[in-house]
Design a protein around this motif. Structure first.
Motif, mmCIF file in Angstrom:
data_model
loop_
_atom_site.group_PDB
_atom_site.id
_atom_site.type_symbol
_atom_site.label_atom_id
_atom_site.label_comp_id
_atom_site.label_asym_id
_atom_site.label_seq_id
_atom_site.Cartn_x
_atom_site.Cartn_y
_atom_site.Cartn_z
ATOM 1 N N LEU A 1 -3.402 11.324 -3.338
ATOM 2 C CA LEU A 1 -4.713 12.374 -2.794
ATOM 3 C C LEU A 1 -5.495 10.663 -3.640
ATOM 4 O O LEU A 1 -5.629 9.669 -4.369
ATOM 5 N N LEU A 2 -6.097 10.362 -2.686
ATOM 6 C CA LEU A 2 -6.856 9.349 -2.572
ATOM 7 C C LEU A 2 -8.595 9.470 -2.425
ATOM 8 O O LEU A 2 -9.128 10.329 -2.740
ATOM 9 N N ARG A 3 -9.097 8.210 -4.185
ATOM 10 C CA ARG A 3 -10.513 8.528 -4.370
ATOM 11 C C ARG A 3 -11.385 7.269 -3.513
ATOM 12 O O ARG A 3 -10.786 5.827 -3.528
ATOM 13 N N ASP A 4 -12.480 7.361 -3.053
ATOM 14 C CA ASP A 4 -13.520 6.799 -3.134
ATOM 15 C C ASP A 4 -14.165 5.574 -4.176
ATOM 16 O O ASP A 4 -13.988 6.169 -5.171
ATOM 17 N N GLU A 5 -14.860 5.144 -4.099
ATOM 18 C CA GLU A 5 -15.505 4.322 -5.430
ATOM 19 C C GLU A 5 -16.523 4.864 -6.579
ATOM 20 O O GLU A 5 -16.872 4.736 -7.120
ATOM 21 N N ASP A 6 -16.384 6.388 -5.460
ATOM 22 C CA ASP A 6 -17.349 7.181 -6.679
ATOM 23 C C ASP A 6 -16.409 8.341 -7.440
ATOM 24 O O ASP A 6 -16.627 9.102 -8.159
ATOM 25 N N GLY A 7 -15.102 8.290 -7.030
ATOM 26 C CA GLY A 7 -13.833 8.942 -7.738
ATOM 27 C C GLY A 7 -14.375 10.645 -6.827
ATOM 28 O O GLY A 7 -13.602 11.020 -7.054
ATOM 29 N N ARG A 8 -14.883 10.881 -5.614
ATOM 30 C CA ARG A 8 -14.536 11.681 -4.500
ATOM 31 C C ARG A 8 -13.353 11.666 -3.955
ATOM 32 O O ARG A 8 -12.847 10.826 -3.635
ATOM 33 N N CYS A 9 -13.194 12.657 -3.426
ATOM 34 C CA CYS A 9 -12.232 12.341 -2.917
ATOM 35 C C CYS A 9 -11.753 11.639 -1.385
ATOM 36 O O CYS A 9 -13.048 12.210 -0.299
ATOM 37 N N ALA A 10 -11.276 11.232 -1.220
ATOM 38 C CA ALA A 10 -11.215 10.539 0.230
ATOM 39 C C ALA A 10 -10.680 10.530 1.318
ATOM 40 O O ALA A 10 -10.645 9.766 2.686
ATOM 41 N N GLY A 11 -9.113 11.518 0.963
ATOM 42 C CA GLY A 11 -8.293 11.519 1.114
ATOM 43 C C GLY A 11 -6.315 12.420 0.881
ATOM 44 O O GLY A 11 -6.207 12.247 -0.334
ATOM 45 N N LEU A 12 -5.592 12.658 1.259
ATOM 46 C CA LEU A 12 -4.312 12.483 1.239
ATOM 47 C C LEU A 12 -3.395 12.145 2.482
ATOM 48 O O LEU A 12 -3.895 11.980 3.111
ATOM 49 N N VAL A 13 -2.215 11.241 1.602
ATOM 50 C CA VAL A 13 -1.530 10.361 1.741
ATOM 51 C C VAL A 13 -0.076 10.549 1.733
ATOM 52 O O VAL A 13 -0.097 10.587 0.533
ATOM 53 N N THR A 14 0.826 10.863 3.383
ATOM 54 C CA THR A 14 2.225 11.198 2.253
ATOM 55 C C THR A 14 3.584 10.329 2.509
ATOM 56 O O THR A 14 2.360 9.083 2.873
ATOM 57 N N LEU A 15 4.542 10.030 1.447
ATOM 58 C CA LEU A 15 4.816 9.046 1.722
ATOM 59 C C LEU A 15 5.704 8.999 3.346
ATOM 60 O O LEU A 15 5.787 7.133 4.323
ATOM 61 N N ALA A 16 5.160 9.721 3.898
ATOM 62 C CA ALA A 16 5.996 9.553 5.349
ATOM 63 C C ALA A 16 4.799 8.570 6.426
ATOM 64 O O ALA A 16 5.207 7.992 7.262
ATOM 65 N N GLN A 17 3.616 9.354 5.998
ATOM 66 C CA GLN A 17 3.210 7.990 6.601
ATOM 67 C C GLN A 17 2.787 7.168 6.077
ATOM 68 O O GLN A 17 2.737 5.838 7.001
ATOM 69 N N LEU A 18 3.091 6.505 4.971
ATOM 70 C CA LEU A 18 2.824 5.511 4.546
ATOM 71 C C LEU A 18 4.492 4.280 5.001
ATOM 72 O O LEU A 18 3.920 3.385 5.547
ATOM 73 N N ALA A 19 5.149 5.336 5.028
ATOM 74 C CA ALA A 19 6.121 4.185 5.712
ATOM 75 C C ALA A 19 6.024 4.142 6.788
ATOM 76 O O ALA A 19 6.775 2.808 7.178
ATOM 77 N N ALA A 20 5.722 4.666 7.672
ATOM 78 C CA ALA A 20 5.385 5.057 9.417
ATOM 79 C C ALA A 20 4.550 3.803 9.552
ATOM 80 O O ALA A 20 4.584 2.692 10.261
ATOM 81 N N HIS A 21 3.358 3.722 8.713
ATOM 82 C CA HIS A 21 2.634 2.552 9.079
ATOM 83 C C HIS A 21 3.568 0.850 8.394
ATOM 84 O O HIS A 21 2.469 0.217 8.695
ATOM 85 N N ARG A 22 3.955 0.854 7.657
ATOM 86 C CA ARG A 22 4.524 -0.433 6.706
ATOM 87 C C ARG A 22 5.734 -0.344 7.783
ATOM 88 O O ARG A 22 5.986 -2.268 8.069
ATOM 89 N N GLY A 23 6.065 0.170 8.736
ATOM 90 C CA GLY A 23 6.549 0.027 10.259
ATOM 91 C C GLY A 23 6.361 -0.438 11.440
ATOM 92 O O GLY A 23 6.996 -0.683 11.229
ATOM 93 N N GLY A 24 4.919 -0.995 10.864
ATOM 94 C CA GLY A 24 4.454 -1.356 12.573
ATOM 95 C C GLY A 24 4.098 -2.691 12.095
ATOM 96 O O GLY A 24 4.174 -3.460 11.215
ATOM 97 N N ILE B 1 -5.480 2.367 6.697
ATOM 98 C CA ILE B 1 -4.869 3.410 8.146
ATOM 99 C C ILE B 1 -5.148 4.771 7.940
ATOM 100 O O ILE B 1 -6.141 5.388 7.455
ATOM 101 N N PRO B 2 -5.288 5.337 9.142
ATOM 102 C CA PRO B 2 -5.236 6.016 9.508
ATOM 103 C C PRO B 2 -4.582 7.484 9.097
ATOM 104 O O PRO B 2 -3.458 7.593 9.150
ATOM 105 N N LEU B 3 -5.296 8.585 8.384
ATOM 106 C CA LEU B 3 -4.663 9.763 7.994
ATOM 107 C C LEU B 3 -6.389 10.243 7.319
ATOM 108 O O LEU B 3 -6.998 10.632 7.924
ATOM 109 N N ASP B 4 -6.144 12.053 7.391
ATOM 110 C CA ASP B 4 -6.547 12.966 7.503
ATOM 111 C C ASP B 4 -7.477 12.844 6.778
ATOM 112 O O ASP B 4 -7.521 11.917 5.148
#
Length: 135
Positions: free
Chosen positions: A54-77, A89-92
């Protein structure tokens, strides 16, 4: 360590089950700042042996969710840089599931958006847990 109030069953939901997203959510797992580098986030995911962060913004609020598959795909670009931050990176990024959402409605919304997992947030936008669809 964060503790949550005991789960209670509500008896007034439209689907008749009385369950809300808060009743069915799982523990949130690791939460990281959205300015974290992709490489570091991959290390955290692998080290924690979890399917998502789970991602948090600078205020500690939820800013998104990222999966291993998303990170691996982005890293390979070809656009990847070791300075790329999670917020870049693009994520929900929402809308996320309210803890008071009726469970059936929350599941239907996730299916429409083709999400397998969604952060469950409180009325202020802080992550309380995650709601996961079962296959």
């Amino acid at each position: 360590m964060t503790t949550f109030p005991p789960r209670t069953q509500h008896l007034d939901s439209a689907d008749g089950t009385g369950l809300t997203a808060r009743d069915a959510m799982h523990a949130p797992g690791p939460q990281v700042d959205d300015h974290m580098a992709v490489d570091v986030a991959l290390s955290v995911l692998i080290g924690a042996r979890v399917p998502h962060l789970l991602l948090r913004d600078e205020d500690g609020r939820c800013a998104g969710l990222v999966t291993l598959a998303q990170l691996a795909a982005h890293r390979g670009g070809s656009w990847y840089s070791d300075r790329t931050r999670l917020r870049d990176i693009p994520l929900d990024r929402g809308p996320f599931t309210s803890s008071t959402s009726i469970l059936g409605e929350a599941e239907a919304a996730m299916r429409v958006r083709t999400l397998d997992v969604s952060p469950v947030i409180d009325e202020h936008g802080y992550a309380l847990g995650v709601l996961a669809l079962t296959p």
